[in-house]
Design a protein around this motif. Structure first.
Motif, PDB file in Angstrom:
ATOM      1  N   THR A  56     -19.548 -44.537 -24.075  1.00 26.45           N
ATOM      2  CA  THR A  56     -18.081 -45.000 -24.446  1.00 26.45           C
ATOM      3  C   THR A  56     -17.304 -44.156 -23.474  1.00 26.45           C
ATOM      4  OG1 THR A  56     -17.384 -43.775 -26.291  1.00 26.45           O
ATOM      5  CG2 THR A  56     -18.383 -45.905 -26.608  1.00 26.45           C
ATOM      6  N   THR A  57     -16.077 -44.504 -23.384  1.00 27.79           N
ATOM      7  CA  THR A  57     -15.090 -43.543 -22.637  1.00 27.79           C
ATOM      8  C   THR A  57     -14.872 -42.124 -23.427  1.00 27.79           C
ATOM      9  OG1 THR A  57     -13.099 -44.543 -23.460  1.00 27.79           O
ATOM     10  CG2 THR A  57     -13.913 -45.478 -21.591  1.00 27.79           C
ATOM     11  N   ARG A  58     -14.924 -42.129 -24.691  1.00 28.09           N
ATOM     12  CA  ARG A  58     -14.715 -41.003 -25.515  1.00 28.09           C
ATOM     13  C   ARG A  58     -15.913 -39.884 -25.677  1.00 28.09           C
ATOM     14  NH1 ARG A  58     -10.322 -42.131 -30.009  1.00 28.09           N
ATOM     15  NH2 ARG A  58      -8.598 -42.493 -28.715  1.00 28.09           N
ATOM     16  N   ARG A  59     -17.052 -40.728 -26.016  1.00 33.62           N
ATOM     17  CA  ARG A  59     -18.348 -39.656 -26.355  1.00 33.62           C
ATOM     18  C   ARG A  59     -19.548 -40.430 -25.786  1.00 33.62           C
ATOM     19  NH1 ARG A  59     -19.189 -40.753 -32.694  1.00 33.62           N
ATOM     20  NH2 ARG A  59     -19.121 -43.052 -32.791  1.00 33.62           N
ATOM     21  N   VAL A  60     -20.835 -39.711 -25.915  1.00 40.18           N
ATOM     22  CA  VAL A  60     -22.049 -40.091 -25.601  1.00 40.18           C
ATOM     23  C   VAL A  60     -23.032 -39.616 -26.642  1.00 40.18           C
ATOM     24  CG1 VAL A  60     -23.868 -39.829 -24.054  1.00 40.18           C
ATOM     25  CG2 VAL A  60     -21.580 -39.726 -23.030  1.00 40.18           C
ATOM     26  N   GLN A  61     -23.515 -40.473 -27.107  1.00 42.65           N
ATOM     27  CA  GLN A  61     -24.416 -40.398 -28.279  1.00 42.65           C
ATOM     28  C   GLN A  61     -25.876 -40.840 -28.424  1.00 42.65           C
ATOM     29  OE1 GLN A  61     -22.469 -41.563 -31.944  1.00 42.65           O
ATOM     30  NE2 GLN A  61     -22.978 -43.747 -31.847  1.00 42.65           N
ATOM     31  N   LEU A  62     -26.922 -40.591 -28.887  1.00 44.34           N
ATOM     32  CA  LEU A  62     -28.146 -40.949 -28.571  1.00 44.34           C
ATOM     33  C   LEU A  62     -28.265 -42.237 -29.655  1.00 44.34           C
ATOM     34  CD1 LEU A  62     -30.262 -37.756 -29.239  1.00 44.34           C
ATOM     35  CD2 LEU A  62     -30.470 -39.162 -27.209  1.00 44.34           C
ATOM     36  N   THR A  63     -29.107 -43.345 -29.225  1.00 46.60           N
ATOM     37  CA  THR A  63     -29.526 -44.429 -30.023  1.00 46.60           C
ATOM     38  C   THR A  63     -30.457 -44.081 -30.795  1.00 46.60           C
ATOM     39  OG1 THR A  63     -31.230 -45.031 -28.282  1.00 46.60           O
ATOM     40  CG2 THR A  63     -29.071 -45.806 -27.785  1.00 46.60           C
ATOM     41  N   ASN A  64     -31.114 -44.751 -31.715  1.00 46.58           N
ATOM     42  CA  ASN A  64     -31.831 -44.441 -32.716  1.00 46.58           C
ATOM     43  C   ASN A  64     -33.330 -44.282 -31.818  1.00 46.58           C
ATOM     44  OD1 ASN A  64     -30.498 -44.793 -35.033  1.00 46.58           O
ATOM     45  ND2 ASN A  64     -30.896 -46.995 -35.085  1.00 46.58           N
ATOM     46  N   VAL A  65     -33.532 -45.163 -30.914  1.00 53.02           N
ATOM     47  CA  VAL A  65     -34.783 -44.600 -30.040  1.00 53.02           C
ATOM     48  C   VAL A  65     -34.832 -43.581 -29.422  1.00 53.02           C
ATOM     49  CG1 VAL A  65     -36.096 -45.723 -28.222  1.00 53.02           C
ATOM     50  CG2 VAL A  65     -35.267 -47.172 -29.652  1.00 53.02           C
ATOM     51  N   GLY A  66     -33.479 -43.006 -28.797  1.00 56.06           N
ATOM     52  CA  GLY A  66     -33.286 -42.011 -28.046  1.00 56.06           C
ATOM     53  C   GLY A  66     -33.434 -40.803 -28.794  1.00 56.06           C
ATOM     54  N   ARG A  67     -33.244 -40.646 -30.348  1.00 58.20           N
ATOM     55  CA  ARG A  67     -33.336 -39.634 -31.082  1.00 58.20           C
ATOM     56  C   ARG A  67     -34.855 -39.446 -31.201  1.00 58.20           C
ATOM     57  NH1 ARG A  67     -28.585 -41.360 -33.441  1.00 58.20           N
ATOM     58  NH2 ARG A  67     -29.666 -42.964 -34.897  1.00 58.20           N
ATOM     59  N   VAL A  68     -35.834 -40.468 -31.567  1.00 56.79           N
ATOM     60  CA  VAL A  68     -37.018 -40.331 -31.429  1.00 56.79           C
ATOM     61  C   VAL A  68     -37.637 -39.909 -30.365  1.00 56.79           C
ATOM     62  CG1 VAL A  68     -39.304 -41.542 -32.008  1.00 56.79           C
ATOM     63  CG2 VAL A  68     -37.184 -42.290 -33.356  1.00 56.79           C
ATOM     64  N   PHE A  69     -37.355 -40.336 -29.201  1.00 55.88           N
ATOM     65  CA  PHE A  69     -37.794 -39.904 -27.933  1.00 55.88           C
ATOM     66  C   PHE A  69     -37.341 -38.562 -27.522  1.00 55.88           C
ATOM     67  CE2 PHE A  69     -37.423 -40.177 -23.047  1.00 55.88           C
ATOM     68  CZ  PHE A  69     -38.750 -40.160 -22.706  1.00 55.88           C
ATOM     69  N   LEU A  70     -36.142 -37.975 -27.969  1.00 58.85           N
ATOM     70  CA  LEU A  70     -35.817 -36.674 -27.714  1.00 58.85           C
ATOM     71  C   LEU A  70     -36.760 -35.503 -28.385  1.00 58.85           C
ATOM     72  CD1 LEU A  70     -33.785 -34.590 -26.783  1.00 58.85           C
ATOM     73  CD2 LEU A  70     -32.736 -34.824 -28.766  1.00 58.85           C
ATOM     74  N   ALA A  71     -37.109 -35.936 -29.710  1.00 64.49           N
ATOM     75  CA  ALA A  71     -38.132 -35.116 -30.458  1.00 64.49           C
ATOM     76  C   ALA A  71     -39.256 -35.059 -29.749  1.00 64.49           C
ATOM     77  CB  ALA A  71     -38.369 -35.433 -31.703  1.00 64.49           C
ATOM     78  N   ASN A  72     -39.934 -35.974 -29.216  1.00 63.78           N
ATOM     79  CA  ASN A  72     -41.141 -36.225 -28.407  1.00 63.78           C
ATOM     80  C   ASN A  72     -40.808 -35.428 -27.137  1.00 63.78           C
ATOM     81  OD1 ASN A  72     -42.379 -37.604 -30.473  1.00 63.78           O
ATOM     82  ND2 ASN A  72     -41.913 -39.676 -29.648  1.00 63.78           N
ATOM     83  N   VAL A  73     -39.776 -35.588 -26.310  1.00 65.14           N
ATOM     84  CA  VAL A  73     -39.652 -35.130 -25.091  1.00 65.14           C
ATOM     85  C   VAL A  73     -39.472 -33.637 -25.117  1.00 65.14           C
ATOM     86  CG1 VAL A  73     -38.060 -34.601 -23.002  1.00 65.14           C
ATOM     87  CG2 VAL A  73     -38.733 -36.880 -23.912  1.00 65.14           C
ATOM     88  N   ARG A  74     -38.973 -33.269 -26.411  1.00 65.53           N
ATOM     89  CA  ARG A  74     -38.837 -31.620 -26.409  1.00 65.53           C
ATOM     90  C   ARG A  74     -40.374 -31.002 -26.611  1.00 65.53           C
ATOM     91  NH1 ARG A  74     -33.640 -29.706 -26.914  1.00 65.53           N
ATOM     92  NH2 ARG A  74     -32.078 -31.080 -28.045  1.00 65.53           N
TER      93      ARG A  74
END
Length: 305
Positions: A56-74
């Motif tokens: 959005t114009t105010r913030r950026v946040q992970l989707t549910n899929v993004g949160r799972v993907f982040l753990a795997n990418v790390r």
């Protein structure tokens, strides 16, 4: 999805945006223009066929899929880094990285001596420390983003192995000139007339105290609420009242502006433990640090004097 077709830079861009929750700040960290960073994220999302961020114009946040993907990418990036540094070196505990989550108390009192010894033995192993609230530490371990944790929460979680290592009592914090400051101990009933300062009801510290005082006829009245123990101590130091806090949260140096008197009837305490996700295999370097912490804390060598 067909053949995987994205590169390391796209994954690094994704992690940078996730860490910063901001495209502009992540672009600065990576020395990229914001449009170039956005193109990398767009390409990654297109390749995966999913949205990783809600923007959005105010913030950026992970989707549910993004949160799972982040753990795997790390995990993948850490493993890749270990492979680049050399599989044989990593297996021999000569290089690598350990990720540890812990409450701030542990960083101050329990970690330094053990980390010093660990670094002397394994100078090329890097340690990434997430010093967070008890709930955040638990979440990092459950998500697999930390190899293990040092925490006061998790003993009742079925997905967590909790090894108790230190018991910390609660004391009544006050200024040294307070009329009760010379007492050796205080019952909760004796503090009922004082102006109490507390963390909010959502805090684990507040829940622990409330549960312990459930059978007390007259509870102390809370006049001020803050979100963190550091805020409590600031108000106590300013003479705004008294507060029940964990002993180790108090300043330990002589002449400190806040002192603590042990609380009894009932005594309240919390137990610090080493936590790991049940069933998760701990990497060799992390297991070594875990064992060193376990030995030091149980024998008292890593505990505050």
């Amino acid at each position: 999805m067909g053949r995987i077709n994205f590169d390391l830079q796209e994954l690094q861009a994704f992690v940078a945006v996730a860490d910063r929750s901001s495209f502009s700040q992540a672009a600065e960290d990576l020395f990229l223009s914001q449009p170039a960073l956005s193109r990398r994220i767009d390409k990654l999302e297109e390749t995966l066929g999913v949205k990783l961020f809600e923007r959005t114009t105010r913030r950026v946040q992970l989707t549910n899929v993004g949160r799972v993907f982040l753990a795997n990418v790390r995990t993948a990036l850490d493993e890749l880094e270990g492979a680049i540094l050399g599989v044989s070196d990593l297996a021999a505990h000569r290089t690598g990285i350990v990720t540890l989550a812990c409450v701030p108390t542990a960083v101050r009192y329990f970690l330094p001596d053990v980390l010093r010894g660990f670094s002397e033995r394994f100078p090329k192993i890097r340690v990434r420390i997430h010093d967070e609230s008890a709930q955040d530490v638990l979440n990092l371990v459950l998500a697999g983003e930390a190899d293990f944790g040092i925490n006061f929460a998790g003993s009742e979680d079925p997905e967590i192995d909790f090894l108790p290592i230190y018991r910390e009592d609660y004391v009544l914090a006050m200024r040294p000139e307070h009329p009760l400051a010379k007492r050796k101990k205080l019952s909760w009933k004796e503090t009922a007339k004082e102006r109490h300062i507390s963390v909010s009801r959502s805090s684990g510290n507040r829940s622990l105290i409330d549960n312990a005082l459930a059978g007390i006829e007259k509870h102390p009245a809370v006049f001020y609420e803050v979100n963190h123990v550091s805020g409590i101590l600031a108000l106590v130091e300013a003479g705004m009242g008294v507060a029940a806090v964990p002993r180790l949260s108090l300043p330990q140096h002589p002449g400190a502006p806040v002192i603590g008197v042990p609380l009894v009837n009932p005594p309240v305490y919390r137990t610090l433990g080493l936590i790991r996700k049940r069933g998760r295999v701990t990497p060799p370097a992390a297991q070594t640090l875990f064992s060193m912490l376990q030995q030091a804390l149980i024998t008292g060598k890593g505990s505050p004097s």
